[in-house]
Design a protein around this motif. Structure first.
Motif, PDB file in Angstrom:
ATOM      1  N   ASN A   1       6.079   6.148  -9.105  1.00  0.00           N
ATOM      2  CA  ASN A   1       5.759   4.954  -9.841  1.00  0.00           C
ATOM      3  C   ASN A   1       6.617   3.755  -9.583  1.00  0.00           C
ATOM      4  OD1 ASN A   1       3.443   6.055 -10.803  1.00  0.00           O
ATOM      5  ND2 ASN A   1       4.491   6.849 -12.832  1.00  0.00           N
TER       6      ASN A   1
ATOM      7  N   LYS B   1       8.311   2.911  -7.155  1.00  0.00           N
ATOM      8  CA  LYS B   1       8.107   2.528  -5.793  1.00  0.00           C
ATOM      9  C   LYS B   1       7.022   1.538  -5.887  1.00  0.00           C
ATOM     10  CE  LYS B   1      10.243   6.054  -3.043  1.00  0.00           C
ATOM     11  NZ  LYS B   1      10.048   7.226  -2.262  1.00  0.00           N
ATOM     12  N   ILE B   2       5.738   2.162  -6.481  1.00  0.00           N
ATOM     13  CA  ILE B   2       4.450   1.249  -6.632  1.00  0.00           C
ATOM     14  C   ILE B   2       4.774   0.050  -7.262  1.00  0.00           C
ATOM     15  CG2 ILE B   2       2.216   1.317  -7.709  1.00  0.00           C
ATOM     16  CD1 ILE B   2       2.105   4.418  -7.010  1.00  0.00           C
ATOM     17  N   GLU B   3       5.390  -0.055  -8.314  1.00  0.00           N
ATOM     18  CA  GLU B   3       5.901  -1.243  -9.216  1.00  0.00           C
ATOM     19  C   GLU B   3       6.689  -2.233  -8.493  1.00  0.00           C
ATOM     20  OE1 GLU B   3       4.693  -2.165 -12.237  1.00  0.00           O
ATOM     21  OE2 GLU B   3       3.352  -0.550 -12.262  1.00  0.00           O
TER      22      GLU B   3
ATOM     23  N   GLU C   1       6.820  -2.403  -5.174  1.00  0.00           N
ATOM     24  CA  GLU C   1       5.804  -3.046  -3.982  1.00  0.00           C
ATOM     25  C   GLU C   1       5.032  -4.079  -4.536  1.00  0.00           C
ATOM     26  OE1 GLU C   1       4.189  -3.471  -0.129  1.00  0.00           O
ATOM     27  OE2 GLU C   1       6.136  -2.449  -0.847  1.00  0.00           O
ATOM     28  N   LYS C   2       4.561  -3.877  -5.814  1.00  0.00           N
ATOM     29  CA  LYS C   2       3.695  -5.006  -6.213  1.00  0.00           C
ATOM     30  C   LYS C   2       4.489  -6.314  -6.588  1.00  0.00           C
ATOM     31  CE  LYS C   2       0.414  -2.011  -8.807  1.00  0.00           C
ATOM     32  NZ  LYS C   2       0.085  -1.220 -10.214  1.00  0.00           N
ATOM     33  N   GLU C   3       5.645  -6.152  -6.999  1.00  0.00           N
ATOM     34  CA  GLU C   3       6.474  -7.150  -7.526  1.00  0.00           C
ATOM     35  C   GLU C   3       6.997  -7.827  -6.044  1.00  0.00           C
ATOM     36  OE1 GLU C   3       8.796  -9.829  -9.927  1.00  0.00           O
ATOM     37  OE2 GLU C   3       7.183  -8.221 -10.139  1.00  0.00           O
ATOM     38  N   ARG C   4       7.448  -6.769  -4.947  1.00  0.00           N
ATOM     39  CA  ARG C   4       7.637  -7.535  -3.782  1.00  0.00           C
ATOM     40  C   ARG C   4       6.497  -8.344  -3.151  1.00  0.00           C
ATOM     41  NH1 ARG C   4       6.505  -6.983   1.201  1.00  0.00           N
ATOM     42  NH2 ARG C   4       5.149  -5.215   1.108  1.00  0.00           N
ATOM     43  N   LYS C   5       5.314  -7.927  -3.357  1.00  0.00           N
ATOM     44  CA  LYS C   5       3.875  -8.612  -2.833  1.00  0.00           C
ATOM     45  C   LYS C   5       3.775  -9.925  -3.626  1.00  0.00           C
ATOM     46  CE  LYS C   5       1.484  -4.744  -0.619  1.00  0.00           C
ATOM     47  NZ  LYS C   5       0.402  -3.849  -0.953  1.00  0.00           N
ATOM     48  N   ARG C   6       3.955  -9.765  -5.058  1.00  0.00           N
ATOM     49  CA  ARG C   6       4.141 -11.040  -5.982  1.00  0.00           C
ATOM     50  C   ARG C   6       4.917 -12.013  -5.438  1.00  0.00           C
ATOM     51  NH1 ARG C   6       6.457 -13.458 -10.068  1.00  0.00           N
ATOM     52  NH2 ARG C   6       8.039 -11.911 -10.119  1.00  0.00           N
TER      53      ARG C   6
ATOM     54  N   GLU D   1       6.478 -12.500  -2.629  1.00  0.00           N
ATOM     55  CA  GLU D   1       6.089 -12.844  -1.231  1.00  0.00           C
ATOM     56  C   GLU D   1       4.882 -14.145  -1.418  1.00  0.00           C
ATOM     57  OE1 GLU D   1       5.028  -9.871   1.264  1.00  0.00           O
ATOM     58  OE2 GLU D   1       7.031  -9.493   1.754  1.00  0.00           O
ATOM     59  N   SER D   2       4.048 -13.524  -2.288  1.00  0.00           N
ATOM     60  CA  SER D   2       2.654 -14.614  -2.654  1.00  0.00           C
ATOM     61  C   SER D   2       3.145 -15.779  -3.123  1.00  0.00           C
ATOM     62  CB  SER D   2       1.830 -13.968  -3.356  1.00  0.00           C
ATOM     63  OG  SER D   2       0.820 -14.876  -3.791  1.00  0.00           O
TER      64      SER D   2
END
Length: 193
Positions: free
Chosen positions: A140, A142-144, A146-151, A153-154
């Motif tokens: 969980n 790791k998933i969070e 990854e979501k934060e990293r993508k946010r 980056e965006s």
């Protein structure tokens, strides 16, 4: 073989020994004892003896609550009081005592081992459950992450795009401004001379 008694009672009218006997002999009764109410009173009781519980039960089922010569009789099984013969205590020799103690020790040891095995099994299950919980929590996280990293980056990409647009729109103006400023400074220098 134990003999079984049925208690027979009635509250109205009077039945004679012969009448009670006539009802129960065909059903397997071997003896009838009358206990009539005192003279002048209705009702009475009798004890009817049978050789077997099956005969007594059959008689009970077929006569309880039935009318005989206009009198309703109630029948129930008499509680048997059994007298137990005194039993001799088992003779216990030292060798027998030792064997019994040895057997008890073996049973106790088996029980101890069983309990220890059960405790180990429970600990292993608890550890396995804890490991699964930790792994799920890590997954969980790791998933969070990854979501934060993508946010992030965006957001960075959006800022970069905004800066590029700003630079693209401001560059011609600033270049013109720099040229004018350069010309003005050259003209200032020439005028001062």
């Amino acid at each position: 073989m134990a003999q079984i008694n049925l208690n027979v009672s009635w509250t109205t009218g009077r039945l004679t020994y012969f009448q009670v006997r006539k009802v129960f002999l065909p059903l397997g009764a071997i003896e009838v004892n009358m206990l009539n109410a005192p003279a002048g009173q209705d009702g009475g009781r009798a004890t009817v003896k049978f050789k077997s519980l099956q005969d007594a039960d059959k008689a009970l089922q077929s006569t309880n609550g039935k009318d005989f010569e206009g009198i309703t009789i109630n029948v129930d099984l008499q509680q048997q009081q059994t007298v137990q013969s005194p039993q001799k205590a088992p003779v216990s020799t030292p060798k027998k005592k030792e064997e019994q103690q040895q057997q008890k020790k073996q049973k106790d040891e088996q029980e101890r081992k069983r309990i220890e095995s059960e405790q180990r099994r429970l600990k292993e299950q608890e550890q396995e459950q804890e490991n699964l919980r930790i792994k799920k929590e890590q997954d969980n996280l790791k998933i969070e992450a990854e979501k934060e990293r993508k946010r992030i980056e965006s957001e960075q990409q959006q800022r970069l795009n905004q800066l590029n647009e700003k630079i693209a729109t401001e560059t011609p103006k600033s270049q013109l401004g720099h040229r004018l400023a350069g010309m003005l400074s050259v003209s200032d220098i020439l005028l001062k001379q």
